[in-house]
Write an enzyme that holds these catalytic residues in place. Structure first.
Site, PDB file in Angstrom:
ATOM      1  CE1 TYR A 136      -3.797   2.221   0.386  1.00 33.55           C
ATOM      2  CE2 TYR A 136      -3.264   2.503   2.694  1.00 33.55           C
ATOM      3  CZ  TYR A 136      -4.022   2.835   1.602  1.00 33.55           C
ATOM      4  OH  TYR A 136      -5.006   3.777   1.723  1.00 33.55           O
TER       5      TYR A 136
ATOM      6  CE  LYS B 294      -7.113   3.352  -1.207  1.00 29.00           C
ATOM      7  NZ  LYS B 294      -7.146   4.155   0.002  1.00 29.00           N
TER       8      LYS B 294
HETATM    9  C1  LIG Z   1      -4.979   7.010   1.296  1.00 25.19           C
HETATM   10  C2  LIG Z   1      -5.595   7.507   0.092  1.00 25.19           C
HETATM   11  O1  LIG Z   1      -6.687   7.121  -0.270  1.00 25.19           O
HETATM   12  C3  LIG Z   1      -4.906   8.503  -0.689  1.00 25.19           C
HETATM   13  O2  LIG Z   1      -3.843   8.954  -0.284  1.00 25.19           O
HETATM   14  O3  LIG Z   1      -5.431   8.853  -1.758  1.00 25.19           O
HETATM   15 MG   LIG Z   2      -7.139   7.670  -2.255  1.00 24.99          MG
END
Ligand SMILES: CC(=O)C(=O)O
Ligand SMILES: [Mg+2]
Ligand SMILES: NC(=O)C1=CN([C@@H]2O[C@H](COP(=O)(O)OP(=O)(O)OC[C@H]3O[C@@H](n4cnc5c(N)ncnc54)[C@H](O)[C@@H]3O)[C@@H](O)[C@H]2O)C=CC1
Length: 597
Positions: free
Chosen positions: A110, A183
């Site tokens: 992530y 996600k």
């Molecule tokens: C965490 C997230 O969704 C972003 O940084 O766009």
């Molecule tokens: Mg985001």
């Protein structure tokens, strides 16, 4: 083991797993493949003799081997590529490996490393995953593409991005598919959403990123972004196709650009169960962290003065949730509560005189008061004396020593959340924040940071204030209640459930949000709150939700997918469910084992 009370539920993963595949097809299907962990009986019954070395491993053995291979990769991006390959081979092992090393691997799969992978998407590309829709496609073509992933009952959540504002790294065009995939991985990892009941989608409408347009290897449509009516009509074709094919699935929007994110959310919220993670997920997690910080600082929501630095999708999403919370907790009107929030964007403090430049979401925060001169962050901090400063600007190091000390002069415990991702774009480093405030800061960050050791020798955990802490639990609640809409009250319930779990409520030196290692338990609590609220709001369509609170958590947990090997039960291909053929959801495409370790 005795029979579980909820074992009969369709999403339950207790008991054996039906399997219609044999031989190489079984080994090449990541949802069903066990690799060296196929037992002697399974090897016989599923025609695997001679296709595997003779030793039979446990899942734990496999995790150890995979972790050694992972550790041999020298760079974060190399590790990220290894994990992508692992996911394509054996999903149980992939998720078990991450679960066993969650803190270490979260930033690899992530933010921040996934951001690097997205930036390099067209260069690192090996094989497609997910559904690629482009703006020229007709409704029939979109339906045909989406329809490959199952039938009406097969999909629970569809995540899509148009790639315009990925994390903080801007327009990444077709590479946006990877944020939809990431996600969905978090839905499974953090909330047990079944991995073969999810569908990642990219809406390729072109890109305004010149580097990509000039890159001969760029894989998306090479033309500037489509906007206006043509864009809206494409999104409408996409949403309609999702509704028609998968009426029970809810839609997750991720990393859309500022001109579209809120607009699309507002358009579809009254019609379907949908969620924008940057606007709503970020708002929920930030508000939960603020509740904990206010508790430690001995402040009431109704008295907080808040400065938002960066009033885009995330910034205004957070501002709206804070405004609503102030109004509810203090009995003030929304208009009064709005006055406690000062929003700053590129032109400085948002003023009514700028009205033509403002987005609809920014309008309510434009201030009538004061002179018309441009005011930057330092001016605003000096004037407003805020308790809370939140950064969603993508402007690294914007919270300077002067700004932070300016704030600390007027409040005992400055609450400062630099939330921009990835790590290099954070508005401040927590280490500096602690140093500049003599350890008084109450801090949470958008990407993970190591603990900070303060002068008194105490180790202070830095809470990760990232929507990943709450969106998986919200999604689980929507899925299990089969909510036909996502109401504001359901989001409030999610915030309350999350805030109640903050370690700082018991120990003021502890984190403002629960640790990521506890995320599955947290997701159960969030889902329970969301489900109960969905019932109250009359949007829950599921009839079997238990009335008893204790039973509700059991009911939720039983329907969460867990990475473990289930006994395989042979069924005929004829009439077998898609899951038994390893075909449902995003895994519907024919797969080939890749050996890219
Ligand atoms: C965490 C997230 O969704 C972003 O940084 O766009
Ligand atoms: Mg985001
Ligand atoms: N921690 C979390 O859970 C989340 C963090 N974010 C992060 O927040 C940041 C913004 O994301 P979005 O709101 O989706 O993007 P966005 O593009 O909608 O908003 C960014 C805003 O910051 C403004 N901005 C840019 N430079 C500025 C400057 N020098 N001074 C003041 N304002 C400035 C832009 O004009 C824009 O309004 C990204 O880094 C993203 O990764 C976003 C969603 C969730």
């Amino acid at each position: 083991m005795g029979k579980n009370k909820f074992e009969h539920l369709p999403l339950s993963t207790s008991g054996p797993q039906d399997c219609a595949l044999t031989g190489p097809a079984l080994l090449h299907t990541p949802y069903l493949n066990k690799g060296t962990a196929f037992t002697a009986d399974e090897r016989k019954n599923f025609d695997l003799i001679g296709l595997l070395p003779s030793s039979v491993n446990t899942l734990e053995d496999q995790v150890k081997r995979a972790y050694d291979q992972y550790s041999a990769r020298r760079t974060p991006l190399g590790k990220n590529t290894f994990m992508t390959s692992m996911k394509e081979q054996n999903e149980v092992l992939y998720y078990k490996l991450i679960q066993s090393h969650l803190k270490e691997m979260f930033p690899i799969i992530y933010t921040p490393t996934e951001g690097e992978a997205i930036q390099d998407y067209s260069r690192l590309f090996r094989r497609p995953e997910g559904c690629f829709l482009d703006v020229s496609m007709t409704s029939e073509q979109i339906e045909q593409a989406l329809g490959r992933y199952g039938s009406e009952e097969d999909i629970d959540v569809i995540a899509c991005s148009d790639g315009e504002q990925i994390l903080g790294i801007g327009d990444q065009g077709v590479g946006g598919i990877l944020i939809a995939i990431a996600k969905l991985v978090l839905y499974t990892l953090c909330a047990g959403v079944h991995p073969n009941r999810t569908l990642p989608v990219v809406l390729d409408v072109g890109t305004d990123n010149h580097e990509l347009l000039n890159d001969e290897l760029y894989l998306g449509i090479k033309r500037p972004r489509t906007r206006g009516e043509e864009y809206d009509a494409f999104v409408e074709r996409y949403v309609s196709a999702c509704r028609k094919l998968y009426p029970k699935a809810y839609l997750h929007f991720e990393d859309f650009g500022l001109p579209n994110a809120r607009r699309i959310l507002d358009l579809y919220t009254p019609k379907i169960a949908c969620f924008n993670d940057d606007v709503q997920g970020t708002g929920c997690v930030t508000l939960a962290a603020m509740y904990a910080a206010a508790h430690v600082a001995g402040l009431k929501m109704g008295e907080l003065r808040v400065v938002m630095f960066g009033a885009g999708s995330a910034g205004t999403g957070i501002a709206d949730q804070i405004r609503d919370a102030i109004a509810v907790e203090s009995g003030k009107s929304k208009e009064e509560a709005t006055k406690q929030i000062w929003c700053i964007d590129k032109p400085g403090l948002l003023l009514a005189s700028m009205k033509d430049e403002l987005t609809p979401a920014q309008h309510p925060y434009a201030r009538e008061d004061g002179d018309k001169e441009k005011k930057g962050l330092l001016d605003v901090v000096r004037e407003v004396k805020p308790h809370v400063l939140i950064g969603t600007s993508t402007r690294p190091k914007a919270f300077t020593k002067e700004v932070v000390q300016g704030m600390a002069k007027h409040v005992d415990r400055p609450i400062i959340f630099p939330l921009s991702n990835p790590t290099r774009l954070h508005e401040a480093d927590p280490k500096d924040l602690f140093e500049w405030t003599d350890g008084k800061v109450l801090c949470a960050t958008g990407s993970p940071f190591p603990p900070v050791e303060t002068k008194d020798g105490k180790k202070r955990e830095i809470a990760e204030c990232n929507n990943s802490t709450c969106f998986p639990g919200i999604g689980l609640g929507i899925i299990l209640s089969r909510a036909k809409l996502l109401t504001t009250e359901m989001l409030v319930a999610a915030v309350k459930a999350l805030a109640a779990q903050a370690p700082a409520l018991k120990d003021p030196d502890a984190g403002l949000l629960p640790d990521i290692v506890d995320v599955r338990d947290i997701s159960v609590k969030i889902a329970a709150g969301v489900i109960r609220q969905a019932e109250k709001d009359g949007v829950a369509q599921e009839k079997g939700i238990p009335k008893d609170e204790g039973e509700l958590e059991e009911w939720i947990s039983e329907q969460m997918w867990t990475p473990r090997y289930r006994e395989l039960r042979k069924v005929d291909v004829e009439g077998a469910s898609r899951a038994a053929r390893g075909e449902a959801g995003s895994k519907g495409m024919e797969r080939v084992v890749s050996n890219q370790q």
